[in-house]
Design an enzyme around this catalytic site. Structure first.
Site, short mmCIF file in Angstrom:
data_model
loop_
_atom_site.label_atom_id
_atom_site.label_comp_id
_atom_site.label_asym_id
_atom_site.label_seq_id
_atom_site.Cartn_x
_atom_site.Cartn_y
_atom_site.Cartn_z
N SER A 169 0.84 -1.19 0.00
CA SER A 169 0.00 0.00 0.00
C SER A 169 0.88 1.24 0.00
O SER A 169 2.03 1.20 0.46
CB SER A 169 -0.87 0.02 1.26
OG SER A 169 -1.51 1.27 1.41
N TYR A 188 -2.43 -0.87 10.96
CA TYR A 188 -2.47 -1.31 9.55
C TYR A 188 -1.21 -0.92 8.78
O TYR A 188 -0.64 -1.75 8.06
CB TYR A 188 -3.71 -0.67 8.92
CG TYR A 188 -3.84 -0.75 7.43
CD1 TYR A 188 -4.38 -1.88 6.82
CD2 TYR A 188 -3.47 0.32 6.61
CE1 TYR A 188 -4.53 -1.94 5.44
CE2 TYR A 188 -3.62 0.27 5.23
CZ TYR A 188 -4.15 -0.86 4.65
OH TYR A 188 -4.30 -0.91 3.30
N LYS A 241 1.59 -3.05 6.15
CA LYS A 241 1.83 -2.82 4.72
C LYS A 241 3.31 -2.56 4.45
O LYS A 241 3.84 -2.96 3.41
CB LYS A 241 0.94 -1.68 4.22
CG LYS A 241 -0.54 -2.05 4.21
CD LYS A 241 -0.78 -3.22 3.27
CE LYS A 241 -2.22 -3.71 3.25
NZ LYS A 241 -2.42 -4.79 2.25
C1 RM4 Z 1 -4.81 2.25 1.99
C2 RM4 Z 1 -4.75 3.73 2.14
C3 RM4 Z 1 -6.11 4.21 1.83
C4 RM4 Z 1 -7.11 3.49 2.72
C5 RM4 Z 1 -6.94 2.02 2.66
C6 RM4 Z 1 -7.83 1.28 3.61
O1 RM4 Z 1 -3.66 1.59 2.07
O2 RM4 Z 1 -4.37 4.09 3.45
O3 RM4 Z 1 -6.18 5.60 1.98
O4 RM4 Z 1 -8.37 3.79 2.25
O5 RM4 Z 1 -5.66 1.70 2.93
#
Ligand code: RM4
Length: 260
Positions: A150, A163, A167
Site C-alpha cells: 500500500s 495497519y 503494509k
Molecule cells: C490504503 C490507504 C487508503 C485506505 C486504505 C484502507 O492503504 O491508506 O487511503 O483507504 O488503505
C-alpha cells in the site's frame, strides 16, 4: 494473454482489489483459485461474492474455484495450494492480497484488534507466500508472487496505526523473499495502491468533505479503481516483468509525491 495457461491463487480474491485481480488474471488466460473469508464481517468477503467472481471467470472461458479460509491460519495456505494442485495441477502465480483495515484510534487500540490485523495482513502474507513458493520450487519452473502492499507502507495514518506497519511489512517481506527465492526463478514484487475506492474504505470516505479533500490531492484527479491495480499486478505476474524482482510499484495516481 499475458498469463496464458498459468494457474494462480488470489487471496482475498472475491471483493475489492482482489476481485479485480482475479478477473484480470482470467482475462489474461489464467485459471484462478479465489480465496475468501466468509465471516459475517463488513470488511471480509462472503461466499456469494466469491461465487459471483467464479461465474464471471467461467464466462470468460477460464476455470475458477472459490476456497473459504482465514489467511491468518497457516493451515489455510496449505489448503489453498492443495486446492490449486487438485483443480489445476499446480501454482505459477500468487497474488497475496487479503487485507483488512478496521479504522481505529491509536490511544485506545485494543490488543485483540492489533493482533487480528497483524495476523491477516502480515502473517497471512507470509504463510501463503511460503506455501506457494514451496510448490513453485517443487514444480521447478519458477513463478511470480505479487503482494498487495500500500501507499501506507510509506506514509502514516492516525486511524491506521495497526495497519500501516503491516503494509510496510508486506513490502519488506517481498524484498527478502525475492532474495531467498531468486535461485528458484521465483520473482517477488509488491504493488502499493493509493486511494482505491472499495468496501474497505467506504465508511471512512462516507464524509463528502474528506472524500473531496483526498480526491483533490490526487494529481490524476480521481480515486483509483480495482482494475487500475489489477492491470499492474497482471504485468508484474507476467513474463513481461521477467527481470523485475524485489521491486515495489506505486499505483496511486501520483498521490504519494504530492506534498503540497
Ligand atoms: C490504503 C490507504 C487508503 C485506505 C486504505 C484502507 O492503504 O491508506 O487511503 O483507504 O488503505
Amino acid at each position: 494473454m499475458l498469463l496464458e495457461g498459468k494457474r494462480a491463487i488470489v487471496t482475498g480474491g472475491s471483493r475489492g482489489i482482489g476481485r479485480g485481480i482475479s478477473l484480470e488474471f482470467a482475462r489474461q488466460g489464467c485459471d484462478v483459485v479465489i480465496n475468501y473469508f466468509g465471516a459475517a464481517d463488513h470488511y471480509v468477503t462472503h461466499a456469494e461474492a466469491a461465487e459471483e467472481v467464479v461465474a464471471e471467470i467461467q464466462a470468460l472461458g477460464r476455470k475458477a474455484i472459490a476456497v473459504e479460509g482465514d489467511i491468518a491460519d497457516p493451515q489455510v495456505s496449505h489448503d489453498l495450494v492443495k486446492s490449486a494442485v487438485e483443480a489445476f495441477g499446480g501454482v505459477d502465480v500468487l497474488s497475496s492480497n487479503a487485507g483488512i483495515c478496521p479504522f481505529h484510534s491509536f490511544l485506545d487500540m485494543p490488543p485483540e484488534l492489533l493482533q487480528t490485523v497483524l495476523g491477516v495482513n502480515l502473517s497471512g502474507a507470509f504463510y501463503i507466500t511460503q506455501a506457494a513458493a514451496n510448490r513453485m520450487k517443487d514444480q521447478g519452473q519458477g513463478g511470480a508472487i505479487v503482494a498487495t502492499s500500500s501507499i501506507s507502507a510509506l506514509v502514516g495514518g492516525a486511524m491506521q496505526t495497526h495497519y500501516t506497519p503491516t503494509k510496510a511489512g508486506v513490502h519488506s517481506l517481498m524484498q527478502s523473499v525475492a532474495i531467498a527465492l531468486g535461485p528458484y526463478g521465483i520473482r517477488c514484487n509488491s504493488v502499493m495502491p493509493g486511494a482505491i475506492a472499495t468496501d474497505i474504505n467506504k465508511d471512512d470516505w462516507s464524509d463528502p468533505a474528506k472524500r473531496d479533500y483526498l480526491n483533490g490531492r490526487i494529481p490524476l484527479g480521481r480515486f483509483g479503481q480495482p482494475a487500475d491495480v489489477a492491470n499492474v499486478v497482471a504485468f508484474l505476474a507476467s513474463d513481461m516483468a521477467a527481470y523485475v524482482t524485489g521491486a515495489s510499484l506505486l499505483v496511486d495516481g501520483g498521490l504519494y509525491v504530492n506534498l503540497q
